[in-house]
Design a protein around this motif. Sequence first.
Motif, PDB file in Angstrom:
ATOM      1  N   ALA A 107      45.035  42.057  11.491  1.00  0.00           N
ATOM      2  CA  ALA A 107      45.554  42.819  10.357  1.00  0.00           C
ATOM      3  C   ALA A 107      45.182  42.149   9.035  1.00  0.00           C
ATOM      4  O   ALA A 107      44.846  42.828   8.061  1.00  0.00           O
ATOM      5  N   LEU A 108      45.227  40.817   9.001  1.00  0.00           N
ATOM      6  CA  LEU A 108      44.835  40.112   7.785  1.00  0.00           C
ATOM      7  C   LEU A 108      43.358  40.323   7.473  1.00  0.00           C
ATOM      8  O   LEU A 108      42.982  40.525   6.313  1.00  0.00           O
ATOM      9  N   ALA A 109      42.521  40.281   8.514  1.00  0.00           N
ATOM     10  CA  ALA A 109      41.090  40.515   8.306  1.00  0.00           C
ATOM     11  C   ALA A 109      40.842  41.939   7.813  1.00  0.00           C
ATOM     12  O   ALA A 109      40.048  42.165   6.888  1.00  0.00           O
ATOM     13  N   GLN A 110      41.523  42.888   8.412  1.00  0.00           N
ATOM     14  CA  GLN A 110      41.371  44.279   7.988  1.00  0.00           C
ATOM     15  C   GLN A 110      41.897  44.458   6.567  1.00  0.00           C
ATOM     16  O   GLN A 110      41.291  45.176   5.764  1.00  0.00           O
ATOM     17  N   ASN A 111      42.991  43.785   6.232  1.00  0.00           N
ATOM     18  CA  ASN A 111      43.549  43.861   4.884  1.00  0.00           C
ATOM     19  C   ASN A 111      42.557  43.304   3.868  1.00  0.00           C
ATOM     20  O   ASN A 111      42.349  43.891   2.803  1.00  0.00           O
ATOM     21  N   GLN A 112      41.938  42.178   4.195  1.00  0.00           N
ATOM     22  CA  GLN A 112      40.959  41.587   3.288  1.00  0.00           C
ATOM     23  C   GLN A 112      39.753  42.508   3.119  1.00  0.00           C
ATOM     24  O   GLN A 112      39.250  42.691   2.012  1.00  0.00           O
ATOM     25  N   LYS A 117      36.835  46.549  -0.238  1.00  0.00           N
ATOM     26  CA  LYS A 117      36.400  47.933  -0.455  1.00  0.00           C
ATOM     27  C   LYS A 117      37.084  48.522  -1.682  1.00  0.00           C
ATOM     28  O   LYS A 117      36.454  49.223  -2.472  1.00  0.00           O
ATOM     29  N   ASN A 118      38.366  48.236  -1.837  1.00  0.00           N
ATOM     30  CA  ASN A 118      39.111  48.734  -2.988  1.00  0.00           C
ATOM     31  C   ASN A 118      38.531  48.173  -4.288  1.00  0.00           C
ATOM     32  O   ASN A 118      38.381  48.903  -5.271  1.00  0.00           O
ATOM     33  N   ASP A 119      38.215  46.882  -4.290  1.00  0.00           N
ATOM     34  CA  ASP A 119      37.605  46.281  -5.477  1.00  0.00           C
ATOM     35  C   ASP A 119      36.257  46.914  -5.791  1.00  0.00           C
ATOM     36  O   ASP A 119      35.946  47.198  -6.952  1.00  0.00           O
TER      37      ASP A 119
END
Length: 166
Positions: A107-112, A117-119
């Motif tokens: 989940a942390l990897a996916q969050n990063q 992508k958001n940036d």
Amino acid sequence: MRVVVKSLLGLSIICSTAWAEPAGTAATATATTTTPVTPAAIPKPGIIAAAAGASTSTQNPPQTPEDKKLTAEQIAKQKVSEDAKVRAMVKDQATRLQQLEKANLEALAQNQELQLKNDNLGVQVQVLQSERSAQMFIYGAATIAVGVLLGFLIASYIYTKRRRQW
């Protein structure tokens, strides 16, 4: 409003009866204050059902004098079985902990990844906005240039027309 008040009163009545002491424990509490108690008469606390993983309906029945007469082998077998249950629970909890840690890392990897992508999308939005404002600036400059050119053409036409009249 009345329904809420009635439901709260009913809930409080139900909760108060659920936490009330049974009549047997109140009688033993008064009996213990008036007469001396021997250590054999005090009931031993059992394993908490939530910690043992058992449901509350499967509690051990009160021990009778016949049950207290266990041999050393029976006691040892009970301790071994309890230890095995505890080890199994600990092992199960350890595997669950490992699974949770693995899921947490994923989940942390996916969050990063999603933050990156958001940036990137935020940068793209800023670029598109600046391109749009630059495009509007160019349109405005072109409109002013066309207006000035038309102004000169119309002014020169009027000037030549007045000159012919004189």
